[in-house]
Design a protein around this motif. Structure first.
Motif, PDB file in Angstrom:
ATOM      1  N   GLY A 100       5.929   6.794  -9.409  1.00 15.84           N
ATOM      2  CA  GLY A 100       5.794   4.941  -8.251  1.00 15.84           C
ATOM      3  C   GLY A 100       6.512   4.162  -8.321  1.00 15.84           C
ATOM      4  O   GLY A 100       7.866   4.588  -8.749  1.00 15.84           O
ATOM      5  N   VAL A 101       6.105   3.068  -8.577  1.00 16.77           N
ATOM      6  CA  VAL A 101       6.707   1.893  -8.194  1.00 16.77           C
ATOM      7  C   VAL A 101       6.061   0.286  -8.291  1.00 16.77           C
ATOM      8  O   VAL A 101       4.865   0.898  -7.702  1.00 16.77           O
ATOM      9  N   PHE A 102       6.574  -0.230  -8.607  1.00 18.86           N
ATOM     10  CA  PHE A 102       6.081  -2.078  -9.180  1.00 18.86           C
ATOM     11  C   PHE A 102       6.575  -2.764  -7.532  1.00 18.86           C
ATOM     12  O   PHE A 102       8.302  -2.876  -7.332  1.00 18.86           O
ATOM     13  N   LYS A 103       5.727  -3.327  -6.512  1.00 18.06           N
ATOM     14  CA  LYS A 103       6.497  -3.942  -5.633  1.00 18.06           C
ATOM     15  C   LYS A 103       5.606  -5.522  -5.773  1.00 18.06           C
ATOM     16  O   LYS A 103       4.743  -5.291  -6.218  1.00 18.06           O
ATOM     17  N   ASP A 104       6.495  -6.124  -5.058  1.00 16.70           N
ATOM     18  CA  ASP A 104       6.237  -7.935  -4.928  1.00 16.70           C
ATOM     19  C   ASP A 104       6.442  -7.965  -3.270  1.00 16.70           C
ATOM     20  O   ASP A 104       7.618  -7.690  -2.798  1.00 16.70           O
ATOM     21  N   GLY A 105       5.241  -7.578  -2.081  1.00 15.30           N
ATOM     22  CA  GLY A 105       5.108  -7.621  -1.085  1.00 15.30           C
ATOM     23  C   GLY A 105       6.063  -6.419  -0.991  1.00 15.30           C
ATOM     24  O   GLY A 105       5.503  -4.717  -1.256  1.00 15.30           O
ATOM     25  N   ASP A 106       6.557  -6.233   0.213  1.00 16.47           N
ATOM     26  CA  ASP A 106       7.385  -5.227   0.799  1.00 16.47           C
ATOM     27  C   ASP A 106       9.100  -4.976  -0.145  1.00 16.47           C
ATOM     28  O   ASP A 106       9.002  -3.562  -0.302  1.00 16.47           O
TER      29      ASP A 106
END
Length: 120
Positions: A100-106
């Protein structure tokens, strides 16, 4: 060391997209780094493990960091609200493999592929 409700809290989302709030006053940020806090990679791995434990209702321990790619810094000041997107979780009898990923908004900040084994 548990980080949930100390270094971060869960503020929303679902099983696959968990919204968290980082706590900039946590002591880890005083050392990493004073005046310009950055979330350590080891803490990101721990956060993923804790979120998986909640999802799977099982105790886990780290088995292998297959891939951990830092694309941009995660600051509790600049990016206090993050979304942990679990793009795939492959569960086996002895643990799981999460990507997966860590996201800030997009904006993707970190990509991960991590294996955990059952701690029970």
């Amino acid at each position: 060391m548990r980080l949930l409700n100390e270094m971060y809290s869960i503020v929303g989302g679902d099983d696959d997209n968990i919204q968290i709030r980082l706590q900039p006053q946590h002591f880890i940020y005083q050392a990493h780094f004073p005046g310009m806090p950055i979330t350590p990679g080891v803490c990101l791995v721990q956060i993923v493990g804790e979120l998986l434990e909640r999802r799977l209702a099982m105790r886990l321990k780290l088995s292998e960091v297959v891939n951990l790619k830092f694309i941009a810094l995660i600051s509790p000041i600049d990016n206090p609200l993050m979304t942990v997107c679990l793009q795939s979780v492959d569960v086996s009898a002895d643990g799981c493999h999460a990507r997966g990923v860590f996201k800030d908004g997009d904006e993707i900040k970190t990509k991960f592929s991590i294996k955990y084994i059952s701690a029970e």
